[in-house]
Scaffold this motif. Structure first.
Motif, short mmCIF file in Angstrom:
data_model
loop_
_atom_site.label_atom_id
_atom_site.label_comp_id
_atom_site.label_asym_id
_atom_site.label_seq_id
_atom_site.Cartn_x
_atom_site.Cartn_y
_atom_site.Cartn_z
N ASP A 140 0.86 -1.18 0.00
CA ASP A 140 0.00 0.00 0.00
C ASP A 140 0.90 1.23 0.00
O ASP A 140 1.62 1.49 0.95
N GLY A 142 -0.17 4.29 -0.06
CA GLY A 142 -0.87 5.44 0.50
C GLY A 142 -1.75 6.17 -0.49
O GLY A 142 -2.12 7.32 -0.27
N TYR A 146 -7.78 3.59 2.86
CA TYR A 146 -7.35 2.22 3.15
C TYR A 146 -7.73 1.35 1.98
O TYR A 146 -8.71 1.58 1.30
N THR A 169 2.96 -1.42 4.24
CA THR A 169 2.46 -0.06 4.06
C THR A 169 3.63 0.91 4.04
O THR A 169 4.55 0.82 4.84
N TYR A 171 3.35 4.48 4.15
CA TYR A 171 3.17 5.66 5.00
C TYR A 171 2.41 5.34 6.28
O TYR A 171 1.70 6.18 6.83
N ASN A 172 2.55 4.10 6.75
CA ASN A 172 1.90 3.68 8.00
C ASN A 172 0.38 3.81 7.95
O ASN A 172 -0.26 4.05 8.98
N ASN A 173 -0.19 3.68 6.78
CA ASN A 173 -1.66 3.66 6.65
C ASN A 173 -2.21 2.38 7.27
O ASN A 173 -1.51 1.37 7.34
N PRO A 174 -3.46 2.39 7.74
CA PRO A 174 -4.07 1.15 8.20
C PRO A 174 -4.11 0.12 7.07
O PRO A 174 -4.34 0.47 5.92
N GLY A 199 1.34 -7.97 9.27
CA GLY A 199 1.37 -6.58 8.83
C GLY A 199 0.03 -5.89 8.74
O GLY A 199 -0.04 -4.72 8.34
N TYR A 200 -1.04 -6.56 9.14
CA TYR A 200 -2.37 -5.98 9.03
C TYR A 200 -2.79 -5.29 10.32
O TYR A 200 -2.59 -5.83 11.41
N THR A 201 -3.39 -4.11 10.18
CA THR A 201 -3.98 -3.44 11.32
C THR A 201 -5.16 -4.24 11.85
O THR A 201 -5.35 -4.38 13.06
#
Length: 218
Positions: A140, A142, A146, A169, A171-174, A199-201
């Motif tokens: 991802d 960004g 999401y 990710t 940019y540290n996006n969810p 790695g999933y929120t």
């Protein structure tokens, strides 16, 4: 019969192993078995080709040809699922590790979300590793708020068997594996014990908006 590995020597086996690794890396990652109607059409066309009778006289060669024609292979994740969903037995086989290119976010103003793959309302489909436990990596960058790997419509069921999923990710996006709607008719993700996610929120995200997903273009 060539005997033991040591009898052939390390050089020959190293070359064979490298060839096998390169062949697998170059193979298309997704495969869907054709149903009898589709295969019958392919075989009918083949029988009309010059020299077809010669091929059919050789049982071993005939088996190779039929085995090759009985499966459709894909590079595109969403294309494989779309093809499988139109078959009597909707199963997508993962044949090797793969990193998915990010689809484009939805820009048509409908409020729907882009995903790598959408599973329509009331559909059933299975994703399974074949020949090993393979990994799917999604990256991802960004481009969207999401961007889940799957979007499941109302009543849809997704079965996952023996696959490792990894989210990366930038940019540290969810990061979400799948999004489903709210309520009793929400889609369901069924994972076997051998499935791994990293790695999933959140693996399955419930959203209070219509999961009429727009599958993004790669």
């Amino acid at each position: 019969h060539f005997g033991s590995r040591s009898a052939l020597g390390p050089t020959v086996f190293t070359a064979l192993e490298v060839h096998h690794a390169i062949s697998r890396a170059m193979s298309l990652p997704f495969e869907v078995e054709l149903g009898v109607p589709d295969l019958s059409v392919y075989l009918w066309v083949l029988r009309q080709a010059p020299g077809a009778d010669e091929v059919y006289r050789h049982g071993a060669l005939r088996k190779i040809v039929v085995a090759f024609l009985s499966r459709e292979r894909f590079t595109d994740f969403a294309d494989a699922f779309q093809f499988a969903l139109a078959r009597d037995k909707p199963v997508v086989h993962l044949l090797r590790n793969v990193t998915l290119p990010q689809p484009c976010p939805d820009r048509d103003g409908t409020g729907k979300m882009a995903t790598w793959c959408s599973i329509p309302d009331d559909s059933r489909v299975t994703l399974v590793s074949t020949g090993g436990q393979w990994r799917i990596r999604q990256i991802d960058t960004g481009a969207a708020e999401y961007l889940p790997l799957f979007g499941l419509g109302r009543g849809a069921r997704l079965f996952i068997r023996d696959v490792h999923f990894e989210a990366v990710t930038i940019y540290n996006n969810p990061a979400y594996f799948a999004i489903v709607g709210m309520g009793e008719e929400a889609g369901v993700v069924d994972m076997s014990d051998a499935v791994r996610t990293s790695g999933y929120t959140e693996v399955v995200r419930r959203v209070d908006r219509d999961v009429g997903i727009v599958a993004g273009a790669g």
